[in-house]
Design a protein around this motif. Structure first.
Motif, PDB file in Angstrom:
ATOM      1  N   MET A  96      47.821  24.868  47.257  1.00  0.00           N
ATOM      2  CA  MET A  96      47.038  23.906  46.360  1.00  0.00           C
ATOM      3  C   MET A  96      47.282  24.112  44.844  1.00  0.00           C
ATOM      4  N   GLN A 135      40.254  24.357  48.081  1.00  0.00           N
ATOM      5  CA  GLN A 135      39.586  25.231  47.132  1.00  0.00           C
ATOM      6  C   GLN A 135      38.199  25.214  47.003  1.00  0.00           C
ATOM      7  N   ARG A 164      43.897  26.340  54.715  1.00  0.00           N
ATOM      8  CA  ARG A 164      43.541  27.551  54.291  1.00  0.00           C
ATOM      9  C   ARG A 164      42.459  27.393  53.240  1.00  0.00           C
ATOM     10  N   LYS A 217      39.062  30.387  47.105  1.00  0.00           N
ATOM     11  CA  LYS A 217      37.851  30.016  46.007  1.00  0.00           C
ATOM     12  C   LYS A 217      38.571  29.067  44.958  1.00  0.00           C
ATOM     13  N   GLY A 218      39.905  29.239  44.495  1.00  0.00           N
ATOM     14  CA  GLY A 218      40.723  28.373  43.691  1.00  0.00           C
ATOM     15  C   GLY A 218      40.845  29.063  42.485  1.00  0.00           C
ATOM     16  N   ALA A 219      42.152  28.934  41.922  1.00  0.00           N
ATOM     17  CA  ALA A 219      42.673  29.934  40.944  1.00  0.00           C
ATOM     18  C   ALA A 219      43.027  29.200  39.718  1.00  0.00           C
ATOM     19  N   TYR A 220      42.695  28.076  39.508  1.00  0.00           N
ATOM     20  CA  TYR A 220      43.376  27.278  38.209  1.00  0.00           C
ATOM     21  C   TYR A 220      42.095  26.935  37.481  1.00  0.00           C
ATOM     22  N   LYS A 231      29.861  30.878  39.214  1.00  0.00           N
ATOM     23  CA  LYS A 231      30.608  31.630  40.500  1.00  0.00           C
ATOM     24  C   LYS A 231      29.637  31.741  41.632  1.00  0.00           C
ATOM     25  N   THR A 270      40.478  35.436  51.278  1.00  0.00           N
ATOM     26  CA  THR A 270      39.709  35.862  50.170  1.00  0.00           C
ATOM     27  C   THR A 270      39.614  37.545  50.249  1.00  0.00           C
ATOM     28  N   HIS A 271      39.431  38.045  49.065  1.00  0.00           N
ATOM     29  CA  HIS A 271      39.279  39.501  49.061  1.00  0.00           C
ATOM     30  C   HIS A 271      37.846  39.938  48.759  1.00  0.00           C
ATOM     31  N   ARG A 287      47.768  38.990  38.782  1.00  0.00           N
ATOM     32  CA  ARG A 287      47.217  39.787  39.761  1.00  0.00           C
ATOM     33  C   ARG A 287      46.627  41.072  38.869  1.00  0.00           C
ATOM     34  N   GLU A 324      43.453  39.655  37.223  1.00  0.00           N
ATOM     35  CA  GLU A 324      42.325  39.797  38.086  1.00  0.00           C
ATOM     36  C   GLU A 324      41.465  40.939  38.382  1.00  0.00           C
ATOM     37  N   ARG A 325      42.298  42.075  38.163  1.00  0.00           N
ATOM     38  CA  ARG A 325      41.596  43.233  38.181  1.00  0.00           C
ATOM     39  C   ARG A 325      42.229  44.354  37.261  1.00  0.00           C
ATOM     40  N   ASN A 351      43.826  47.906  37.604  1.00  0.00           N
ATOM     41  CA  ASN A 351      45.244  48.093  38.441  1.00  0.00           C
ATOM     42  C   ASN A 351      46.244  48.555  37.363  1.00  0.00           C
TER      43      ASN A 351
HETATM   44  P1  FDA Z   1      37.005  37.269  43.853  1.00  0.00           P
HETATM   45  O1  FDA Z   1      38.002  36.946  42.745  1.00  0.00           O
HETATM   46  O2  FDA Z   1      35.630  36.902  43.583  1.00  0.00           O
HETATM   47  O3  FDA Z   1      37.381  38.830  44.039  1.00  0.00           O
HETATM   48  C1  FDA Z   1      36.682  39.530  45.174  1.00  0.00           C
HETATM   49  C2  FDA Z   1      36.933  40.752  45.034  1.00  0.00           C
HETATM   50  O4  FDA Z   1      38.426  41.023  45.412  1.00  0.00           O
HETATM   51  C3  FDA Z   1      36.973  41.728  43.620  1.00  0.00           C
HETATM   52  O5  FDA Z   1      35.772  41.983  43.136  1.00  0.00           O
HETATM   53  C4  FDA Z   1      37.988  42.682  43.861  1.00  0.00           C
HETATM   54  O6  FDA Z   1      37.271  43.599  44.594  1.00  0.00           O
HETATM   55  C5  FDA Z   1      38.991  42.131  44.620  1.00  0.00           C
HETATM   56  N1  FDA Z   1      40.065  41.480  44.095  1.00  0.00           N
HETATM   57  C6  FDA Z   1      40.374  40.342  43.783  1.00  0.00           C
HETATM   58  N2  FDA Z   1      41.507  40.347  43.273  1.00  0.00           N
HETATM   59  C7  FDA Z   1      42.156  41.702  43.042  1.00  0.00           C
HETATM   60  C8  FDA Z   1      43.128  42.036  42.576  1.00  0.00           C
HETATM   61  N3  FDA Z   1      44.498  41.512  42.086  1.00  0.00           N
HETATM   62  N4  FDA Z   1      43.388  43.617  42.821  1.00  0.00           N
HETATM   63  C9  FDA Z   1      42.673  44.313  43.430  1.00  0.00           C
HETATM   64  N5  FDA Z   1      41.217  43.754  43.858  1.00  0.00           N
HETATM   65  C10 FDA Z   1      40.958  42.489  43.668  1.00  0.00           C
HETATM   66  N6  FDA Z   1      44.516  29.648  45.115  1.00  0.00           N
HETATM   67  C11 FDA Z   1      44.607  28.306  44.781  1.00  0.00           C
HETATM   68  O7  FDA Z   1      44.324  27.707  43.900  1.00  0.00           O
HETATM   69  N7  FDA Z   1      45.667  27.772  45.558  1.00  0.00           N
HETATM   70  C12 FDA Z   1      46.116  28.608  46.701  1.00  0.00           C
HETATM   71  O8  FDA Z   1      47.113  27.871  47.320  1.00  0.00           O
HETATM   72  C13 FDA Z   1      45.797  29.793  46.715  1.00  0.00           C
HETATM   73  N8  FDA Z   1      46.588  30.407  47.936  1.00  0.00           N
HETATM   74  C14 FDA Z   1      45.777  31.881  48.142  1.00  0.00           C
HETATM   75  C15 FDA Z   1      46.413  32.501  49.360  1.00  0.00           C
HETATM   76  C16 FDA Z   1      45.883  33.728  49.750  1.00  0.00           C
HETATM   77  C17 FDA Z   1      46.171  34.427  50.916  1.00  0.00           C
HETATM   78  C18 FDA Z   1      44.827  34.260  48.626  1.00  0.00           C
HETATM   79  C19 FDA Z   1      44.124  35.425  49.283  1.00  0.00           C
HETATM   80  C20 FDA Z   1      44.341  33.794  47.700  1.00  0.00           C
HETATM   81  C21 FDA Z   1      45.039  32.348  47.468  1.00  0.00           C
HETATM   82  N9  FDA Z   1      44.658  31.662  46.288  1.00  0.00           N
HETATM   83  C22 FDA Z   1      44.933  30.437  45.898  1.00  0.00           C
HETATM   84  C23 FDA Z   1      43.897  32.291  45.417  1.00  0.00           C
HETATM   85  C24 FDA Z   1      42.164  32.261  45.186  1.00  0.00           C
HETATM   86  O9  FDA Z   1      41.973  30.895  44.752  1.00  0.00           O
HETATM   87  C25 FDA Z   1      41.560  33.218  44.399  1.00  0.00           C
HETATM   88  O10 FDA Z   1      41.847  33.113  43.075  1.00  0.00           O
HETATM   89  C26 FDA Z   1      41.927  34.716  44.438  1.00  0.00           C
HETATM   90  O11 FDA Z   1      41.996  34.983  45.977  1.00  0.00           O
HETATM   91  C27 FDA Z   1      40.592  35.580  44.140  1.00  0.00           C
HETATM   92  O12 FDA Z   1      39.353  35.145  44.735  1.00  0.00           O
HETATM   93  P2  FDA Z   1      38.955  36.055  45.741  1.00  0.00           P
HETATM   94  O13 FDA Z   1      38.239  35.121  47.036  1.00  0.00           O
HETATM   95  O14 FDA Z   1      39.646  37.110  46.296  1.00  0.00           O
HETATM   96  O15 FDA Z   1      37.192  36.514  45.246  1.00  0.00           O
END
Ligand code: FDA
Length: 304
Positions: free
Chosen positions: A131, A160, A181, A184-187, A198, A223-224, A286, A289-290, A293
């Motif tokens: 998405m 998302q 799937r 949370k959403g990345a845009y 958040k 999610t992570h 990536r 995001e952190r 790294n």
């Molecule tokens: P959040 O961002 O709150 O992070 C929680 C914790 O995760 C952090 O405190 C840290 O510990 C760890 N973390 C996160 N990123 C890290 C990094 N780069 N290095 C180390 N640690 C890290 N979005 C979208 O809009 N469309 C899509 O199709 C997809 N597809 C997708 C597939 C898969 C398999 C994943 C895992 C994610 C996506 N996303 C996505 C991205 C998603 O929307 C989101 O932006 C990221 O997963 C970050 O959100 P978290 O849920 O990980 O939590």
């Protein structure tokens, strides 16, 4: 500050050229990307499968502006599907509609995607349509529904948790048996579309995840975030939901410790594995995001 600096750098063409074309650049990208070639993608998939992970392969690329670009990007997915089948790998593919022609014309995007899904269906495989930002939400859902009608079970998409509309979209897709799937959403989205806080996104994620794992449809919790993962674990334990009714999904190279510990605890974990020559913007996002790294990456850059 570091985060926005890295985002700015992700658009920097000179640094991109320098890193993408040099050995050290390619070396550090290995933290988050399988490599530049199809062979790299297959090799890393085999390694992940051997550890017990399933995989979703993503051929990296930005939005394409021509039909030739769309067809070239799609060709990589056709080759991938054949290689996955030939080696009986536990892997499917993830596609971005703008990467396979949607911005050239909706007719082209639909046709190219339909061809990939048809190929996957023939091989008993599955295509996940990623998405993108809100201008693409409805078109992505409509196309997924249309293709699910033609090739049931061979296609699914992503919802998302940051969007207000996702509650309704979840019911809409579950009703049709379409695999989701949840992320949370990345845009960058405004408050007219998405929860600005958040805490609200996290609350919505847990609510939607509980709805999805309780359904008959096999969904992926992407999610992570350990808080989200613990909430899902607690819910499935309380409700006696079997571990094979859903899967966790995480990005290659991110929280590998958590990925392994979930596997050990008997959960299914799918690793989203990107590859390709266009790795620079994905890699920089990536890092942003952190930013911690960056230190890891710099250390590796100077190791022989
Ligand atoms: P959040 O961002 O709150 O992070 C929680 C914790 O995760 C952090 O405190 C840290 O510990 C760890 N973390 C996160 N990123 C890290 C990094 N780069 N290095 C180390 N640690 C890290 N979005 C979208 O809009 N469309 C899509 O199709 C997809 N597809 C997708 C597939 C898969 C398999 C994943 C895992 C994610 C996506 N996303 C996505 C991205 C998603 O929307 C989101 O932006 C990221 O997963 C970050 O959100 P978290 O849920 O990980 O939590």
């Amino acid at each position: 500050m570091m985060r926005s600096f890295l985002i700015t750098l992700s658009h920097n063409r000179t640094l991109r050229k320098l890193l993408e074309q040099t050995g050290p650049g390619r070396k550090v990208s290995g933290r988050f990307v399988a490599g530049t070639t199809l062979d790299d993608a297959i090799r890393v998939t085999e390694e992940l499968n051997a550890e017990g992970f399933s995989v979703s392969l993503d051929s990296l690329g930005e939005s394409v502006a021509t039909e030739a670009g769309a067809r070239a990007a799609a060709e990589i997915y056709h080759l991938l599907l054949d290689r996955i089948a030939a080696k009986s790998l536990n892997a499917n593919v993830s596609v971005k509609l703008t990467g396979i022609g949607l911005d050239v014309s909706s007719a082209l995007g639909e046709q190219v995607t339909a061809e990939i899904v048809e190929h996957a269906a023939r091989l008993n495989n599955f295509v996940r349509i990623d998405m993108e930002g809100t201008p693409y939400t409805e078109v992505t859902l409509k196309l997924t529904e249309h293709l699910h009608g033609r090739f049931p079970g061979a296609v699914g998409t992503v919802l998302q948790a940051y969007l207000y509309r996702t509650n309704d979209d979840t019911e809409r897709l579950l009703r049709q048996g379409i695999r989701i799937r949840l992320c949370k959403g990345a845009y960058k989205e405004g408050p007219e579309h998405a929860f600005p806080e958040k805490a609200d996104v996290d609350r919505n994620y847990v609510k939607l995840a509980e709805r999805m794992v309780s359904s008959d449809v096999y969904c992926g919790m992407a999610t992570h975030d350990e808080k989200m993962i613990s909430a899902v674990e607690q819910f499935v334990t309380q409700h006696g939901i079997a571990h094979d009714r859903f899967e966790f999904q995480m990005l290659f190279g991110v929280r590998r410790d958590l990925q392994r510990s979930l596997l050990k605890r008997g959960y299914r974990v799918r690793v989203y594995l990107p590859f390709g020559t266009d790795w620079y913007p994905y890699f920089m996002r990536r890092l942003a995001e952190r930013p911690a790294n960056v230190i890891f990456i710099l250390k590796n850059l100077f190791k022989s």
